[in-house]
Design a protein around this motif. Structure first.
Motif, PDB file in Angstrom:
ATOM      1  N   ASP A  54      41.735   4.531  66.199  1.00 24.70           N
ATOM      2  CA  ASP A  54      41.515   4.550  64.758  1.00 24.70           C
ATOM      3  C   ASP A  54      40.102   5.014  64.440  1.00 24.70           C
ATOM      4  OD1 ASP A  54      44.057   3.574  64.211  1.00 24.70           O
ATOM      5  OD2 ASP A  54      43.408   1.483  64.279  1.00 24.70           O
ATOM      6  N   GLU A  55      39.933   5.581  63.259  1.00 25.88           N
ATOM      7  CA  GLU A  55      38.600   5.953  62.789  1.00 25.88           C
ATOM      8  C   GLU A  55      37.789   4.674  62.595  1.00 25.88           C
ATOM      9  OE1 GLU A  55      36.582   8.613  59.183  1.00 25.88           O
ATOM     10  OE2 GLU A  55      38.711   8.101  59.140  1.00 25.88           O
ATOM     11  N   PRO A  56      36.612   4.553  63.216  1.00 29.26           N
ATOM     12  CA  PRO A  56      35.875   3.282  63.115  1.00 29.26           C
ATOM     13  C   PRO A  56      35.347   2.983  61.719  1.00 29.26           C
ATOM     14  CG  PRO A  56      34.577   4.933  64.289  1.00 29.26           C
ATOM     15  CD  PRO A  56      35.937   5.517  64.095  1.00 29.26           C
ATOM     16  N   PHE A  57      35.058   4.027  60.935  1.00 29.62           N
ATOM     17  CA  PHE A  57      34.508   3.806  59.603  1.00 29.62           C
ATOM     18  C   PHE A  57      35.240   4.682  58.580  1.00 29.62           C
ATOM     19  CE2 PHE A  57      31.056   3.004  62.634  1.00 29.62           C
ATOM     20  CZ  PHE A  57      30.779   1.673  62.325  1.00 29.62           C
ATOM     21  N   PRO A  58      36.491   4.349  58.291  1.00 31.91           N
ATOM     22  CA  PRO A  58      37.226   5.147  57.296  1.00 31.91           C
ATOM     23  C   PRO A  58      36.601   5.000  55.916  1.00 31.91           C
ATOM     24  CG  PRO A  58      38.450   3.172  57.896  1.00 31.91           C
ATOM     25  CD  PRO A  58      37.289   3.246  58.832  1.00 31.91           C
ATOM     26  N   LEU A  59      36.708   6.031  55.105  1.00 30.74           N
ATOM     27  CA  LEU A  59      36.096   6.025  53.781  1.00 30.74           C
ATOM     28  C   LEU A  59      36.665   4.903  52.913  1.00 30.74           C
ATOM     29  CD1 LEU A  59      36.047   9.869  53.046  1.00 30.74           C
ATOM     30  CD2 LEU A  59      34.044   8.409  53.406  1.00 30.74           C
ATOM     31  N   TYR A  60      35.757   4.243  52.191  1.00 35.77           N
ATOM     32  CA  TYR A  60      36.097   3.223  51.195  1.00 35.77           C
ATOM     33  C   TYR A  60      36.926   2.078  51.792  1.00 35.77           C
ATOM     34  CZ  TYR A  60      34.601   7.086  48.287  1.00 35.77           C
ATOM     35  OH  TYR A  60      33.888   8.110  47.742  1.00 35.77           O
ATOM     36  N   THR A  61      36.688   1.784  53.045  1.00 39.96           N
ATOM     37  CA  THR A  61      37.418   0.728  53.744  1.00 39.96           C
ATOM     38  C   THR A  61      36.421  -0.148  54.496  1.00 39.96           C
ATOM     39  OG1 THR A  61      39.297   2.223  54.043  1.00 39.96           O
ATOM     40  CG2 THR A  61      39.240   0.243  55.414  1.00 39.96           C
ATOM     41  N   PRO A  62      36.442  -1.466  54.313  1.00 42.36           N
ATOM     42  CA  PRO A  62      35.514  -2.334  55.049  1.00 42.36           C
ATOM     43  C   PRO A  62      35.722  -2.239  56.557  1.00 42.36           C
ATOM     44  CG  PRO A  62      36.525  -3.514  53.218  1.00 42.36           C
ATOM     45  CD  PRO A  62      37.270  -2.230  53.353  1.00 42.36           C
ATOM     46  N   ALA A  63      34.626  -2.112  57.296  1.00 41.81           N
ATOM     47  CA  ALA A  63      34.661  -2.057  58.764  1.00 41.81           C
ATOM     48  C   ALA A  63      33.533  -2.935  59.296  1.00 41.81           C
ATOM     49  CB  ALA A  63      34.506  -0.622  59.256  1.00 41.81           C
ATOM     50  N   ILE A  64      33.682  -3.413  60.522  1.00 46.37           N
ATOM     51  CA  ILE A  64      32.720  -4.360  61.092  1.00 46.37           C
ATOM     52  C   ILE A  64      31.763  -3.687  62.063  1.00 46.37           C
ATOM     53  CG2 ILE A  64      32.493  -6.304  62.693  1.00 46.37           C
ATOM     54  CD1 ILE A  64      34.860  -7.593  61.489  1.00 46.37           C
ATOM     55  N   GLN A  67      15.700  -7.000  62.636  1.00 45.68           N
ATOM     56  CA  GLN A  67      15.465  -8.408  62.307  1.00 45.68           C
ATOM     57  C   GLN A  67      16.357  -9.336  63.127  1.00 45.68           C
ATOM     58  OE1 GLN A  67      12.970  -8.754  60.066  1.00 45.68           O
ATOM     59  NE2 GLN A  67      12.968  -6.517  59.935  1.00 45.68           N
ATOM     60  N   ALA A  68      17.639  -8.982  63.227  1.00 43.71           N
ATOM     61  CA  ALA A  68      18.599  -9.872  63.891  1.00 43.71           C
ATOM     62  C   ALA A  68      19.859  -9.093  64.231  1.00 43.71           C
ATOM     63  CB  ALA A  68      18.946 -11.055  62.972  1.00 43.71           C
ATOM     64  N   GLY A  69      20.606  -9.601  65.207  1.00 43.31           N
ATOM     65  CA  GLY A  69      21.899  -9.010  65.550  1.00 43.31           C
ATOM     66  C   GLY A  69      22.949  -9.443  64.558  1.00 43.31           C
ATOM     67  N   ALA A  70      22.866  -8.923  63.350  1.00 42.04           N
ATOM     68  CA  ALA A  70      23.664  -9.413  62.235  1.00 42.04           C
ATOM     69  C   ALA A  70      25.086  -8.859  62.247  1.00 42.04           C
ATOM     70  CB  ALA A  70      22.979  -9.046  60.915  1.00 42.04           C
ATOM     71  N   LEU A  71      25.989  -9.645  61.668  1.00 42.42           N
ATOM     72  CA  LEU A  71      27.354  -9.191  61.421  1.00 42.42           C
ATOM     73  C   LEU A  71      27.358  -8.450  60.092  1.00 42.42           C
ATOM     74  CD1 LEU A  71      30.398  -9.202  62.130  1.00 42.42           C
ATOM     75  CD2 LEU A  71      30.559 -11.357  60.884  1.00 42.42           C
ATOM     76  N   MET A  72      27.759  -7.180  60.133  1.00 44.63           N
ATOM     77  CA  MET A  72      27.750  -6.344  58.928  1.00 44.63           C
ATOM     78  C   MET A  72      29.151  -5.869  58.585  1.00 44.63           C
ATOM     79  SD  MET A  72      24.469  -3.924  59.863  1.00 44.63           S
ATOM     80  CE  MET A  72      24.394  -4.227  61.631  1.00 44.63           C
ATOM     81  N   ILE A  73      29.502  -5.961  57.316  1.00 46.69           N
ATOM     82  CA  ILE A  73      30.707  -5.324  56.787  1.00 46.69           C
ATOM     83  C   ILE A  73      30.245  -4.033  56.124  1.00 46.69           C
ATOM     84  CG2 ILE A  73      32.681  -5.518  55.269  1.00 46.69           C
ATOM     85  CD1 ILE A  73      32.671  -7.534  57.564  1.00 46.69           C
ATOM     86  N   VAL A  74      30.625  -2.906  56.713  1.00 47.06           N
ATOM     87  CA  VAL A  74      30.137  -1.600  56.266  1.00 47.06           C
ATOM     88  C   VAL A  74      31.241  -0.878  55.504  1.00 47.06           C
ATOM     89  CG1 VAL A  74      29.303   0.652  57.032  1.00 47.06           C
ATOM     90  CG2 VAL A  74      28.535  -1.424  58.189  1.00 47.06           C
ATOM     91  N   GLU A 110      35.412  -6.338  48.213  1.00 44.18           N
ATOM     92  CA  GLU A 110      36.261  -7.506  47.962  1.00 44.18           C
ATOM     93  C   GLU A 110      37.496  -7.518  48.850  1.00 44.18           C
ATOM     94  OE1 GLU A 110      38.301  -7.711  44.118  1.00 44.18           O
ATOM     95  OE2 GLU A 110      37.706  -5.629  43.787  1.00 44.18           O
ATOM     96  N   MET A 111      37.770  -6.424  49.569  1.00 43.19           N
ATOM     97  CA  MET A 111      38.898  -6.375  50.492  1.00 43.19           C
ATOM     98  C   MET A 111      38.533  -6.915  51.872  1.00 43.19           C
ATOM     99  SD  MET A 111      41.182  -5.210  48.547  1.00 43.19           S
ATOM    100  CE  MET A 111      42.469  -4.990  49.774  1.00 43.19           C
ATOM    101  N   SER A 112      37.271  -7.261  52.088  1.00 43.72           N
ATOM    102  CA  SER A 112      36.806  -7.657  53.424  1.00 43.72           C
ATOM    103  C   SER A 112      37.520  -8.890  53.958  1.00 43.72           C
ATOM    104  CB  SER A 112      35.296  -7.899  53.396  1.00 43.72           C
ATOM    105  OG  SER A 112      34.605  -6.761  52.944  1.00 43.72           O
ATOM    106  N   GLN A 113      37.652  -9.917  53.131  1.00 45.07           N
ATOM    107  CA  GLN A 113      38.291 -11.155  53.590  1.00 45.07           C
ATOM    108  C   GLN A 113      39.742 -10.901  53.977  1.00 45.07           C
ATOM    109  OE1 GLN A 113      36.882 -14.477  53.891  1.00 45.07           O
ATOM    110  NE2 GLN A 113      38.782 -14.649  55.044  1.00 45.07           N
ATOM    111  N   GLY A 114      40.459 -10.151  53.144  1.00 43.20           N
ATOM    112  CA  GLY A 114      41.868  -9.905  53.391  1.00 43.20           C
ATOM    113  C   GLY A 114      42.144  -9.029  54.595  1.00 43.20           C
ATOM    114  N   THR A 115      41.228  -8.100  54.903  1.00 42.53           N
ATOM    115  CA  THR A 115      41.472  -7.154  56.002  1.00 42.53           C
ATOM    116  C   THR A 115      40.740  -7.516  57.285  1.00 42.53           C
ATOM    117  OG1 THR A 115      39.676  -5.721  55.215  1.00 42.53           O
ATOM    118  CG2 THR A 115      41.891  -5.247  54.400  1.00 42.53           C
ATOM    119  N   LEU A 116      39.570  -8.172  57.165  1.00 47.75           N
ATOM    120  CA  LEU A 116      38.748  -8.452  58.351  1.00 47.75           C
ATOM    121  C   LEU A 116      38.524  -9.942  58.594  1.00 47.75           C
ATOM    122  CD1 LEU A 116      35.981  -5.741  57.744  1.00 47.75           C
ATOM    123  CD2 LEU A 116      37.996  -5.546  59.217  1.00 47.75           C
TER     124      LEU A 116
END
Length: 491
Positions: A149-159, A186-193, A217-223
């Motif tokens: 899968d594309e790791p960073f699809p457009l307009y879609t939350p990815a980790i 700064q830190a090894g942060a968890l990012m929703i991109v 707002e789709m992050s919780q539902g998808t990730l």
């Protein structure tokens, strides 16, 4: 009905465990036009030495292509040519055979037959450098493979889970890669991109960023992660973007950090702060960073570094701690240097803080300086208080939803519900995140009518920990100590 024997009953009045939500998830929106794309699944059959090598490839990129299959079988004896059909994820090739049932289909024939299938999800090409004149024998069904899968699809939350390797998949152009480097310093942060399209037209680009913010707002539902620190560096100087981030922060129970324009005056940022509310922190100045690609020192918005700084304080001290007066890493200077004198009300750094603007000072290194969100409320203006209440409220809400919504209203419900919340509050007091609190059933609102209507009212009181923003020390001269020193007598 009466029972002659032993009756078994169960009760569920035990308290339920409450798990505190993850407050250290960054939501990041920006551009990355050179981000790597997905990979289409494929498989090669035959061999180059026999001139029969064919590459079958999924028409769409992604992991789902690995479920597609291809097989070759002997066709009807009277068939005029090799034929292909596609159904239920299977490409079936019926090979042309001679009168004795032996295949006379060439690799080139198979490619032609597959190309003729309009509805197929699989294409076929000859392996580069061969003519495809070799005869292909029947083969069993084989799956396509290596689809990604594309790791960073457009307009879609990815980790991006704190990994520089993952961040490199964004490519170095656009804004997202540089933003992730500021965070990871700064830190090894968890990012929703959320990656958006890049557009040379400024207004269209802003529109893309706004669409990307909506996608958070789709992050919780998808990730299964909800962003709690929202940023759009390079774009949050625009008030349209700022207001969209503020709106999303309200929806997600998050905070958002807004950047100031390059060389923005203290007066202009203070005036801007009056436009926003209690989930917005405005930052000034920009920071000077050594570019990881070119090695040049460049000016960068501060919000990405501030978000990473917030996550680091969460990890080291706790989300109830202020991030102010803590060292910030990863940059070599500031675009603007404000006056800072300890105890001076009129220095620029203090005036900015009083106007609810956060800045950076030099005090044994670069330090974030400022606790406040853009509200006049004397306690809710502290970011640490806002995030504490968000953590407590969300954690209780999730537990109640999972364990108590739609249960029968009875004594077991009241005991377990209130007991679960109070147990969680005691846990957080022991942890040190709050000073105290309790939960109880509302004696006035829980009437016969409200309970009959399925409504249960619970009150929760919490004492969050405000940061010690101002410490007043009173000095006086006491010369009795001097007399004691001079005479040698005890004071």
């Amino acid at each position: 009905m009466d029972l002659h024997g032993t009756r078994t009953k169960e009760t569920d009045s035990k308290t339920k465990a409450v798990t505190t939500v993850n407050m250290s998830v960054i939501g990041l929106v920006g551009t990355a036009p050179d981000a790597i794309t997905g990979v289409a699944a494929n498989i090669m059959t035959g061999s180059t030495i026999m001139n029969t090598a064919i590459v079958f490839t999924a028409t769409d990129v992604g992991f789902s292509g690995n479920q597609l299959r291809v097989t070759a079988i002997s066709g009807e004896a009277d068939a005029l040519s090799t034929l292909a059909t596609f159904a239920d994820g299977m490409l079936t090739i019926a090979l042309k055979v001679n009168a004795t049932g032996i295949s006379i289909a060439t690799a080139a024939d198979i490619v032609t037959a597959v190309d003729a299938v309009i509805t197929s999800e699989i294409t076929a090409t000859l392996y580069p450098g061969i003519t495809g004149a070799g005869i292909v024998d029947p083969f069993a069904a084989v799956n396509l493979k290596n689809g990604e899968d594309e790791p960073f699809p457009l307009y879609t939350p990815a980790i991006i889970s704190g990994s520089r390797t993952q961040a490199k998949k964004l490519g170095i152009t656009g804004t997202l890669y540089a933003d992730t480097q500021d965070i990871l310093a700064q830190a090894g942060a968890l990012m929703i991109v959320v990656r958006v399209e890049e557009n040379v037209d400024e207004q269209l680009q802003i529109a893309n960023i706004l669409k990307g913010i909506t996608a958070l707002e789709m992050s919780q539902g998808t990730l299964n992660y909800q962003p709690r620190i929202l940023i759009a560096p390079e774009w949050s100087t625009d008030d349209g973007v700022g207001k969209a981030l503020e709106s999303m922060a309200n929806k997600l129970r998050a905070v958002t950090y807004l950047d100031s324009e390059s060389m923005a005056t203290a007066e202009s940022v203070a005036r801007r702060g009056q436009m926003y509310g209690g989930r917005v922190e405005i930052l000034r100045p920009r920071i000077m960073v050594t570019d990881s690609v070119t090695g040049a020192i460049v000016s960068r918005p501060y919000s990405a570094a501030a978000a990473g700084h917030r996550v680091r304080i969460d990890e080291q001290n706790g989300w109830w701690w202020s991030k102010s007066n803590k060292d910030v890493y990863g940059f070599v200077g500031l675009e603007q240097i404000d006056s800072f004198i300890i105890g001076d009300e009129m220095c620029v750094a203090n005036q900015l803080n009083q106007a609810n603007i956060s800045t950076i000072i030099m005090l044994g290194g670069f330090r974030h300086w400022g606790n406040r969100l853009c509200t006049a409320d004397p306690q809710w203006r502290f970011e640490s208080v806002r995030r504490t209440m968000d953590a407590i409220e969300d954690s209780i809400q999730i537990m109640v939803t999972k364990n108590y919504i739609d249960r029968p209203i009875d004594k077991a419900l009241s005991i377990s519900l209130v007991g679960s919340i109070n147990s969680y509050i005691r846990q957080e007091i022991a942890r040190g995140s709050i000073n105290g609190g309790r939960a109880w059933l509302d004696p006035e609102l829980n009437t016969a009518e409200s309970l009959a209507a399925g409504k249960v009212y619970v009150n929760v009181a919490i004492a969050p920990k405000s940061p010690a923003e101002e410490i007043i020390i009173t000095y006086s001269i006491d010369n009795t100590y001097t007399v004691s020193e001079f005479t040698g007598a005890a004071a």
